[in-house]
Scaffold this active site. Sequence first.
Site, PDB file in Angstrom:
ATOM      1  N   ASP A   1       0.881  -1.165   0.000  1.00 21.73           N
ATOM      2  CA  ASP A   1       0.000   0.000   0.000  1.00 21.73           C
ATOM      3  C   ASP A   1       0.919   1.216   0.000  1.00 21.73           C
ATOM      4  O   ASP A   1       1.638   1.459   0.981  1.00 21.73           O
ATOM      5  CB  ASP A   1      -0.870   0.021   1.259  1.00 21.73           C
TER       6      ASP A   1
ATOM      7  N   HIS B   1       4.412  -7.259   0.351  1.00 19.03           N
ATOM      8  CA  HIS B   1       4.080  -8.561  -0.218  1.00 19.03           C
ATOM      9  C   HIS B   1       4.922  -8.831  -1.462  1.00 19.03           C
ATOM     10  O   HIS B   1       5.495  -7.910  -2.053  1.00 19.03           O
ATOM     11  CB  HIS B   1       2.591  -8.614  -0.555  1.00 19.03           C
TER      12      HIS B   1
ATOM     13  N   SER C   1       8.712   4.430   4.923  1.00 22.61           N
ATOM     14  CA  SER C   1       9.689   3.514   4.346  1.00 22.61           C
ATOM     15  C   SER C   1       9.403   3.329   2.870  1.00 22.61           C
ATOM     16  O   SER C   1       8.408   3.818   2.358  1.00 22.61           O
ATOM     17  CB  SER C   1       9.659   2.178   5.087  1.00 22.61           C
TER      18      SER C   1
END
Length: 624
Positions: free
Chosen positions: A425, A481, A569
């Site tokens: 995301d 992911h 990040s």
Amino acid sequence: MGHSPSRHNACGGGGGDGESPPSPLPSRFERFRRRLRLRHRDRAGRPGGDAHASESGTGRAIAVDEFAGIARIRIVKEKKVVVETNGPHIARISVFETNRFSKNTLVGYCEVDLFELLTKDLDEHSEVLSLLDPSSSATIVGSISISCYIEDPVETEQSFARRVLAIVDYNEDGELSLSEFSDLMKAFGNKLAVAKIEELFRQADKNGDGIVDMDELAALLANQQEKEPLISNCPVCGEILGKHDKINDMIHMTLCFDEGTGNQIMTGGFLTDKQASYGWMFKLSEWAHFSSYDVGLHSGSTASHILVFDRRTKRLVEEVIDGKIVLSMRALYQSKVGLTLIDTGVKDLLKNLSEKQGKKMSSPESAKDIPKFLELFKDQINLDEVKDPLESFKTFNEFFVRQLKPGARPIACYEQDTIATCAADSRLMTFSSVDESTRLWIKGRKFSIEGLLGKDVHSDALCNGSLVIFRLAPQDYHRFHVPVSGTLEKFVEIPGCLYTVNPIAVNSKYCNVFTENKRVVSIISTSEFGKVAFVAIGATMVGSIEFLKEEGDYVHKGDEFGYFAFGGSTVICVFEKDAIEFDADLLANSARSLETLVSVGMRLGVSTRNRDLQPQELEKCSLE
């Protein structure tokens, strides 16, 4: 039912033997109005009365005899929206609360598909939509009634003529004299039209009264544009017109007339919630020239906000940064003085600060910060997706690395390994080459794929390849992911600094965020894309980078790969040269230095090596 207003005797006051009949008692409604008038008079004559009244009024419950009823307010607001066949069609309606303590706080919203709405017959009734809580889409906080219809082209032309006429209607009488008409023709930039102004004026003046009104001007523009176009250039921005049809030219000029006035009648681009609440307009449509509004690269390094394009809703979203933080980041990352400070110890200071903050956020005391964090980002964190109940998080970091419910992030084309998906995301940028990335986004003088991957992961194919940058903000789901299916070959940890990954630093030529920050490089060996480098990069306040897989594991795209502890990040994926074709919308936004807001599992691109799917099948599995 209700209280009828009392009627007073209108007889004049004269002497008389009989007593005048007693006046009827005032109704509850009249008593309420009388008290309001008295309070208003008292406040008007007393300094600071408003504050006093507000304080006393909120300090007690309302008495039964003081309750007059609930005011039901109906606000009617019309907004014209340009709808493109293949363009954005999801309209977002946001409700803001404004008071002396908080300005423009989002309290509710709804989204409507204009295409779906326009297929309904809403002439005799309105569509009632639920307003959703920004922090939980399952909670309804109110309702809103809307109606929608397609405007007749004739009405569009008349509306446009009214706007054009206003440019040179110096006496504001709604009509054009010959001199005003002449000025308008000159503003249109058509040399041929200027030579025969009087002829055109007579042609427009149908009733021969010596003036041209709005209807006559609309008729002239509509008829003449078909025969011999009058308008060669936009009178506002000077752009050459006639590239499309007359309706596109009208839309373009209407958008130009509206921009920056706060009085927009037509929207052809995208507004953020904040911009819409302030009445701002930014041109970001095919009818506007993109150079008129700088996004991404320039605004990211100079403004106190960042604009990103939400891929799902097709809207611009404003990522606001605290003004004090902006000033400090500019001073540190965008100046030679800041560069000197970085070289003389700020690197170690940022690293120590991040480590201390990481420990603090893992302490039991940090759990009290969770409600404050949710309040700060209440319209950007959907608690309905969170797997565990809020009270189960014993520290802030436990909440920060929260897991989502199964199915919250569906994976596009799950069975098709030729389709790569988004790893986080995040706000995404895609580039077909390193040269493109440094020209459009990464301004560090020493950035290179070799520097990013380190000497232990060197590959000529990767060094000349394409890359995608996933920038995570604090409010995001912070687990990343796997974007492609394959086998994990190695993990290489590269120590380094902890600069911010905010565009203010990324766009700076004075520091090299991606090649100097602490990071972990992993290599995924795939059949469809060759080798793919997955780089997890730490940033300011990021306590740690944790991986949930090991060398030798086979991973499927969409598998949970790891997470970042507290802070912002970034993940960068590097593909071999010509191994992937990124989706066109992602490349188009990146070419304008505009980040795209994406979710885990959304489609990223397709392998150019093994195309098992036909184009029409690719469209079916697209997840946006």
